[in-house]
Write a protein that holds these residues in place. Structure first.
Motif, PDB file in Angstrom:
ATOM      1  N   THR A 102     -25.825  30.128   1.960  1.00  0.00           N
ATOM      2  CA  THR A 102     -26.568  28.920   1.593  1.00  0.00           C
ATOM      3  C   THR A 102     -27.924  28.899   2.311  1.00  0.00           C
ATOM      4  O   THR A 102     -28.107  29.582   3.323  1.00  0.00           O
ATOM      5  N   PRO A 103     -28.876  28.097   1.812  1.00  0.00           N
ATOM      6  CA  PRO A 103     -30.158  27.981   2.523  1.00  0.00           C
ATOM      7  C   PRO A 103     -29.983  27.534   3.972  1.00  0.00           C
ATOM      8  O   PRO A 103     -30.658  28.044   4.870  1.00  0.00           O
ATOM      9  N   ALA A 104     -29.070  26.584   4.224  1.00  0.00           N
ATOM     10  CA  ALA A 104     -28.837  26.118   5.588  1.00  0.00           C
ATOM     11  C   ALA A 104     -28.249  27.229   6.453  1.00  0.00           C
ATOM     12  O   ALA A 104     -28.603  27.374   7.629  1.00  0.00           O
ATOM     13  N   GLY A 105     -27.363  28.023   5.879  1.00  0.00           N
ATOM     14  CA  GLY A 105     -26.771  29.129   6.623  1.00  0.00           C
ATOM     15  C   GLY A 105     -27.805  30.169   7.024  1.00  0.00           C
ATOM     16  O   GLY A 105     -27.780  30.705   8.139  1.00  0.00           O
ATOM     17  N   LYS A 106     -28.745  30.445   6.128  1.00  0.00           N
ATOM     18  CA  LYS A 106     -29.808  31.402   6.445  1.00  0.00           C
ATOM     19  C   LYS A 106     -30.768  30.834   7.486  1.00  0.00           C
ATOM     20  O   LYS A 106     -31.240  31.553   8.372  1.00  0.00           O
ATOM     21  N   LEU A 107     -31.037  29.532   7.384  1.00  0.00           N
ATOM     22  CA  LEU A 107     -31.880  28.882   8.383  1.00  0.00           C
ATOM     23  C   LEU A 107     -31.189  28.869   9.744  1.00  0.00           C
ATOM     24  O   LEU A 107     -31.849  28.997  10.781  1.00  0.00           O
ATOM     25  N   ALA A 108     -29.863  28.738   9.752  1.00  0.00           N
ATOM     26  CA  ALA A 108     -29.112  28.770  11.010  1.00  0.00           C
ATOM     27  C   ALA A 108     -29.328  30.100  11.724  1.00  0.00           C
ATOM     28  O   ALA A 108     -29.426  30.145  12.957  1.00  0.00           O
ATOM     29  N   HIS A 109     -29.412  31.188  10.971  1.00  0.00           N
ATOM     30  CA  HIS A 109     -29.701  32.489  11.577  1.00  0.00           C
ATOM     31  C   HIS A 109     -31.086  32.501  12.224  1.00  0.00           C
ATOM     32  O   HIS A 109     -31.278  33.124  13.276  1.00  0.00           O
ATOM     33  N   PHE A 110     -32.039  31.820  11.618  1.00  0.00           N
ATOM     34  CA  PHE A 110     -33.373  31.725  12.216  1.00  0.00           C
ATOM     35  C   PHE A 110     -33.288  31.030  13.575  1.00  0.00           C
ATOM     36  O   PHE A 110     -33.860  31.501  14.566  1.00  0.00           O
ATOM     37  N   TYR A 111     -32.577  29.917  13.623  1.00  0.00           N
ATOM     38  CA  TYR A 111     -32.411  29.210  14.893  1.00  0.00           C
ATOM     39  C   TYR A 111     -31.681  30.077  15.915  1.00  0.00           C
ATOM     40  O   TYR A 111     -32.042  30.109  17.099  1.00  0.00           O
ATOM     41  N   LEU A 112     -30.646  30.773  15.470  1.00  0.00           N
ATOM     42  CA  LEU A 112     -29.895  31.636  16.381  1.00  0.00           C
ATOM     43  C   LEU A 112     -30.777  32.758  16.923  1.00  0.00           C
ATOM     44  O   LEU A 112     -30.638  33.169  18.081  1.00  0.00           O
ATOM     45  N   GLY A 113     -31.689  33.239  16.095  1.00  0.00           N
ATOM     46  CA  GLY A 113     -32.643  34.244  16.568  1.00  0.00           C
ATOM     47  C   GLY A 113     -33.529  33.683  17.666  1.00  0.00           C
ATOM     48  O   GLY A 113     -33.784  34.338  18.684  1.00  0.00           O
TER      49      GLY A 113
END
Length: 229
Positions: A102-113
């Motif tokens: 999902t878009p939120a899931g991909k954005l979560a990876h950005f935050y985790l990075g």
């Protein structure tokens, strides 16, 4: 009409008739197969629509609604809670794992990075940024540039400069583009790649004259030119 023209016209009519006959024979012979193919295509289309409407879109909405608390924790520098969540709300790690498509899931990876970068976990940061396939051009540029930052920390500067240059071209604007051009130019400068350094610094001077880095870029561009760039 001449005999030649009549013959040509007759031949054309005959050829067309043969084509139509062959087409009808083919359709008649394979009508069962063609019916199955048509039905199969309809089933695939309906399946895609059903998946999108009854599964993908509701999950995307659910993930987006779950993420606000993790974003809050990130904003107040509570990185552990941003990553792992609390007793009531999931963190970015759970959202990325359970809603990765999902878009939120991909954005979560950005935050985790970003969290991994702050902790000095540079390889992990690179992995998360690679999975942060967000649609927003600026965020994609930031993920690409942050990957370059992580590679610099790992002393992989030749790899890093490519990421900075790609980031500079992904979302051209007055903020991120000169910032990443500056980083690319500095790496070229440090490596003695004077022509590449001058190009990067000159782009800042010529294309982004209001950039905060413009004076430094002008100085570095002159130095690189003097060195043969």
């Amino acid at each position: 009409m001449s005999k030649k023209s009549e013959t040509a016209a007759g031949k054309q009519d005959l050829d067309l008739g043969e084509v139509y006959s062959r087409t009808e024979l083919f359709l008649d012979k394979h009508k069962t197969t063609l019916t199955y193919v048509a039905v199969g295509l309809i089933v695939v289309v309906l399946g895609v629509l059903a998946y999108r409407n009854f599964y993908a879109e509701p999950r995307a909405k659910e993930a987006s609604e779950l993420m606000w608390k993790a974003e809050y924790y990130f904003e107040v520098d509570s990185l552990d809670r941003a990553e792992l969540g609390d007793d009531q709300w999931p963190g970015f790690a759970e959202i990325a794992s359970n809603y990765g498509g999902t878009p939120a899931g991909k954005l979560a990876h950005f935050y985790l990075g970003s969290i991994s970068m702050q902790r000095g976990e540079y390889e992990l940061a690179i992995d998360h940024y690679a999975k942060a396939k967000v649609k927003d051009d600026v965020l994609r540029a930031m993920a690409e540039g942050a990957t370059g930052d992580a590679l610099v920390e790992l002393d992989r500067r030749d790899d890093a400069v490519g990421h900075f240059e790609r980031a500079a071209g992904m979302a051209v604007n007055d903020l991120t583009t000169p910032m990443f051009l500056m980083k690319a130019g500095i790496l070229h400068h440090q490596a003695g790649n004077w022509k590449a350094a001058r190009r990067a610094f000159s782009r800042i001077v010529n294309e982004f004259p209001k950039s905060a880095d413009v004076e430094q870029a002008r100085k570095y561009a002159g130095y690189a030119e003097a060195k043969g760039g």
